[in-house]
Motif scaffolding. Structure first.
Motif, mmCIF file in Angstrom:
data_model
loop_
_atom_site.group_PDB
_atom_site.id
_atom_site.type_symbol
_atom_site.label_atom_id
_atom_site.label_comp_id
_atom_site.label_asym_id
_atom_site.label_seq_id
_atom_site.Cartn_x
_atom_site.Cartn_y
_atom_site.Cartn_z
ATOM 1 N N ARG A 1 -28.572 -18.983 21.771
ATOM 2 C CA ARG A 1 -27.935 -19.331 21.055
ATOM 3 C C ARG A 1 -26.979 -19.306 19.745
ATOM 4 O O ARG A 1 -27.271 -20.342 18.960
ATOM 5 C CB ARG A 1 -29.481 -17.882 20.136
ATOM 6 N N ALA A 2 -25.745 -18.647 20.374
ATOM 7 C CA ALA A 2 -24.940 -18.589 19.202
ATOM 8 C C ALA A 2 -24.193 -19.723 19.774
ATOM 9 O O ALA A 2 -23.501 -20.076 18.161
ATOM 10 C CB ALA A 2 -23.967 -17.450 19.325
ATOM 11 N N ILE A 3 -24.079 -20.573 20.744
ATOM 12 C CA ILE A 3 -23.237 -21.101 21.261
ATOM 13 C C ILE A 3 -24.180 -22.446 19.698
ATOM 14 O O ILE A 3 -23.681 -23.630 19.453
ATOM 15 C CB ILE A 3 -23.947 -21.919 22.789
ATOM 16 N N ALA A 4 -25.471 -22.962 20.289
ATOM 17 C CA ALA A 4 -26.383 -23.657 19.583
ATOM 18 C C ALA A 4 -26.355 -24.071 18.066
ATOM 19 O O ALA A 4 -26.188 -24.674 16.983
ATOM 20 C CB ALA A 4 -28.047 -23.573 20.041
ATOM 21 N N GLU A 5 -25.627 -22.846 17.525
ATOM 22 C CA GLU A 5 -25.630 -22.358 16.362
ATOM 23 C C GLU A 5 -24.190 -22.441 15.288
ATOM 24 O O GLU A 5 -24.182 -23.156 14.380
ATOM 25 C CB GLU A 5 -26.375 -20.967 15.626
ATOM 26 N N SER A 6 -23.363 -22.944 16.501
ATOM 27 C CA SER A 6 -22.149 -22.561 16.277
ATOM 28 C C SER A 6 -21.012 -24.193 16.285
ATOM 29 O O SER A 6 -20.225 -24.611 15.956
ATOM 30 C CB SER A 6 -21.113 -21.887 17.212
ATOM 31 N N VAL A 7 -22.313 -25.165 16.957
ATOM 32 C CA VAL A 7 -21.945 -26.821 17.438
ATOM 33 C C VAL A 7 -22.470 -27.356 15.917
ATOM 34 O O VAL A 7 -23.766 -26.938 15.501
ATOM 35 C CB VAL A 7 -22.170 -26.979 18.325
ATOM 36 N N PRO A 8 -22.004 -28.340 15.441
ATOM 37 C CA PRO A 8 -21.973 -28.861 14.370
ATOM 38 C C PRO A 8 -23.792 -29.922 14.938
ATOM 39 O O PRO A 8 -24.787 -30.099 14.139
ATOM 40 C CB PRO A 8 -21.440 -29.671 14.178
ATOM 41 N N ARG A 9 -23.734 -30.263 16.239
ATOM 42 C CA ARG A 9 -25.478 -30.941 16.542
ATOM 43 C C ARG A 9 -26.096 -30.150 17.666
ATOM 44 O O ARG A 9 -25.755 -30.199 18.422
ATOM 45 C CB ARG A 9 -25.336 -32.171 17.461
ATOM 46 N N GLY A 10 -25.937 -28.834 17.858
ATOM 47 C CA GLY A 10 -26.221 -27.718 18.340
ATOM 48 C C GLY A 10 -28.177 -27.545 18.763
ATOM 49 O O GLY A 10 -28.367 -27.594 17.601
ATOM 50 N N THR A 11 -28.285 -28.064 19.843
ATOM 51 C CA THR A 11 -30.006 -27.446 20.143
ATOM 52 C C THR A 11 -29.941 -25.670 20.422
ATOM 53 O O THR A 11 -29.789 -25.859 22.071
ATOM 54 C CB THR A 11 -30.991 -28.393 20.514
ATOM 55 N N TYR A 12 -31.097 -25.275 20.984
ATOM 56 C CA TYR A 12 -31.340 -24.016 21.709
ATOM 57 C C TYR A 12 -32.508 -23.931 22.442
ATOM 58 O O TYR A 12 -33.674 -24.416 21.779
ATOM 59 C CB TYR A 12 -31.718 -23.217 21.105
ATOM 60 N N ARG A 13 -32.562 -23.701 24.011
ATOM 61 C CA ARG A 13 -33.749 -24.053 24.281
ATOM 62 C C ARG A 13 -33.986 -22.927 25.667
ATOM 63 O O ARG A 13 -32.994 -22.472 26.153
ATOM 64 C CB ARG A 13 -34.010 -25.211 25.055
ATOM 65 N N ALA A 14 -35.260 -22.250 25.197
ATOM 66 C CA ALA A 14 -35.546 -21.059 26.239
ATOM 67 C C ALA A 14 -36.725 -21.525 27.556
ATOM 68 O O ALA A 14 -37.624 -22.377 27.156
ATOM 69 C CB ALA A 14 -36.240 -19.841 25.811
ATOM 70 N N LEU A 15 -36.401 -21.533 28.475
ATOM 71 C CA LEU A 15 -37.547 -22.110 30.113
ATOM 72 C C LEU A 15 -37.701 -21.065 30.142
ATOM 73 O O LEU A 15 -37.830 -19.785 30.601
ATOM 74 C CB LEU A 15 -35.955 -22.217 30.754
ATOM 75 N N GLY A 16 -39.557 -21.172 30.464
ATOM 76 C CA GLY A 16 -40.526 -20.090 30.645
ATOM 77 C C GLY A 16 -39.997 -19.497 32.553
ATOM 78 O O GLY A 16 -39.686 -19.954 33.235
ATOM 79 N N GLY A 17 -39.739 -18.072 32.129
ATOM 80 C CA GLY A 17 -39.983 -17.189 33.550
ATOM 81 C C GLY A 17 -38.417 -17.595 34.498
ATOM 82 O O GLY A 17 -38.484 -16.685 35.012
ATOM 83 N N GLN A 18 -37.796 -18.229 34.243
ATOM 84 C CA GLN A 18 -36.483 -18.135 34.554
ATOM 85 C C GLN A 18 -35.497 -17.657 34.007
ATOM 86 O O GLN A 18 -34.947 -16.806 33.126
ATOM 87 C CB GLN A 18 -35.551 -19.955 34.158
ATOM 88 N N THR A 19 -34.133 -17.204 34.682
ATOM 89 C CA THR A 19 -33.292 -16.110 35.135
ATOM 90 C C THR A 19 -31.791 -17.067 35.858
ATOM 91 O O THR A 19 -32.188 -17.641 34.835
ATOM 92 C CB THR A 19 -33.233 -14.860 35.981
ATOM 93 N N HIS A 20 -30.572 -15.977 35.484
ATOM 94 C CA HIS A 20 -28.990 -17.032 35.553
ATOM 95 C C HIS A 20 -29.970 -18.090 36.873
ATOM 96 O O HIS A 20 -29.648 -18.574 36.600
ATOM 97 C CB HIS A 20 -28.617 -16.391 35.274
ATOM 98 N N MET A 21 -30.606 -17.392 37.613
ATOM 99 C CA MET A 21 -31.035 -18.300 39.095
ATOM 100 C C MET A 21 -32.061 -19.524 38.786
ATOM 101 O O MET A 21 -33.002 -19.022 39.031
ATOM 102 C CB MET A 21 -31.264 -17.578 39.932
ATOM 103 N N VAL A 22 -31.151 -20.032 37.512
ATOM 104 C CA VAL A 22 -32.718 -20.523 37.279
ATOM 105 C C VAL A 22 -32.664 -21.630 38.577
ATOM 106 O O VAL A 22 -32.323 -22.498 38.554
ATOM 107 C CB VAL A 22 -32.282 -22.183 36.466
ATOM 108 N N GLU A 23 -34.778 -22.637 38.132
ATOM 109 C CA GLU A 23 -35.018 -23.472 39.457
ATOM 110 C C GLU A 23 -34.691 -24.957 38.934
ATOM 111 O O GLU A 23 -35.495 -25.225 37.582
ATOM 112 C CB GLU A 23 -36.842 -23.553 39.608
ATOM 113 N N PRO A 24 -34.002 -25.513 39.948
ATOM 114 C CA PRO A 24 -34.212 -26.196 39.501
ATOM 115 C C PRO A 24 -34.492 -27.743 39.221
ATOM 116 O O PRO A 24 -34.869 -28.741 38.428
ATOM 117 C CB PRO A 24 -33.200 -27.780 40.938
ATOM 118 N N ASP A 25 -36.350 -27.740 39.523
ATOM 119 C CA ASP A 25 -37.640 -28.454 39.372
ATOM 120 C C ASP A 25 -37.577 -27.927 37.949
ATOM 121 O O ASP A 25 -38.157 -28.935 36.940
ATOM 122 C CB ASP A 25 -38.525 -28.075 39.739
#
Length: 259
Positions: free
Chosen positions: A223-247
């Motif tokens: 979220r801090a990255i998204a807030e620090s860039v002029p054209r940033g967007t934050y997105r959270a993916l349900g049920g995902q961890t650092h080992m995100v599922e490609p699908d």
């Protein structure tokens, strides 16, 4: 990897591409090669031309001393030039920090998406990162590659029993072989804090993603990255961890890169 190019300093970089359309370069994180992001590339290549590469010091790519983060930005510049002169970037974990540095450095980049770039979000975490840097530097200088890998696994939060088990794994030799590149990812991350001034200089759209099953600090960093860039967007993916599922990740990236 079926193709090679030379970076500005002469280092050979191995890469491959698949699909047709706008170009996306995938940037892997620590202890990873281009093969790590190949499953994601396969899904994105249905709509885009997707390029994966082995970062210097790992896989089929070469290396050259002394290392500097600027050399890895030059690697991306050479790769983008070789595949058409413009690209979008996706970086996972510390690979996200490299992608963001490349965009801030003025490379011909259309969009940048990053997944869970692990910037520290507390003073305790920054102190832990400083200790890690000191211990990692010593271990690699003394040729203790196994100890360097252990330090990294411990930094990611793995328990001692899991780490002992990893040492017995047939994958351990491969991990030791690219252990020196841990210093490269550590350098890319800087002191570990969110580089707000650098991020503020990025002029292209940035999508910063995290899994909602990951630790709260990881979501906070995204979220801090998204807030620090002029054209940033934050997105959270349900049920995902650092080992995100490609699908799960691929459709989100495809929507963003198609804009």
């Amino acid at each position: 990897m079926d193709k090679n190019i030379a970076s500005r300093d002469g280092t050979s970089l191995a890469y491959e591409s698949a699909g047709r359309g706008a170009t996306i370069v995938l940037v892997s994180g620590a202890m990873s090669t281009g093969g790590t992001v190949a499953p994601l590339a396969a899904r994105l290549s249905e709509r885009f031309r997707v390029v994966v590469y082995d970062r210097r010091g790992r896989g089929a790519s070469g290396d050259a001393a002394p290392y500097a983060v600027e050399r890895e930005v030059e690697d991306l510049a050479a790769l983008i030039e070789a595949v058409g002169g413009e690209a979008a970037l996706y970086g996972v974990s510390s690979g996200g920090a490299l992608a963001l540095r490349a965009a801030a450095g003025g490379l011909p980049v259309r969009h940048v998406a990053v997944y869970e770039t692990p910037y520290a979000m507390s003073s305790d975490a920054l102190e832990e990162r400083a200790r890690y840097t000191e211990q990692l530097t010593a271990a690699l200088a003394e040729g203790r590659r196994g100890d360097a890998v252990e330090l990294f696994l411990r930094l990611t939060g793995l328990g001692e029993e899991v780490i002992r088990g990893a040492r017995q794994s047939p994958l351990w030799a491969g991990m030791e072989s690219i252990a020196p590149s841990l210093a490269y990812d550590d350098a890319v991350m800087g002191d570990g804090s969110v580089p707000r001034e650098l991020l503020a200089s990025i002029r292209v759209p940035v999508l910063s993603i995290a899994g909602d099953a990951s630790p709260a600090w990881m979501r906070g960093a995204a979220r801090a990255i998204a807030e620090s860039v002029p054209r940033g967007t934050y997105r959270a993916l349900g049920g995902q961890t650092h080992m995100v599922e490609p699908d799960v990740l691929a459709p989100v990236l495809a929507e963003f890169f198609a804009r």
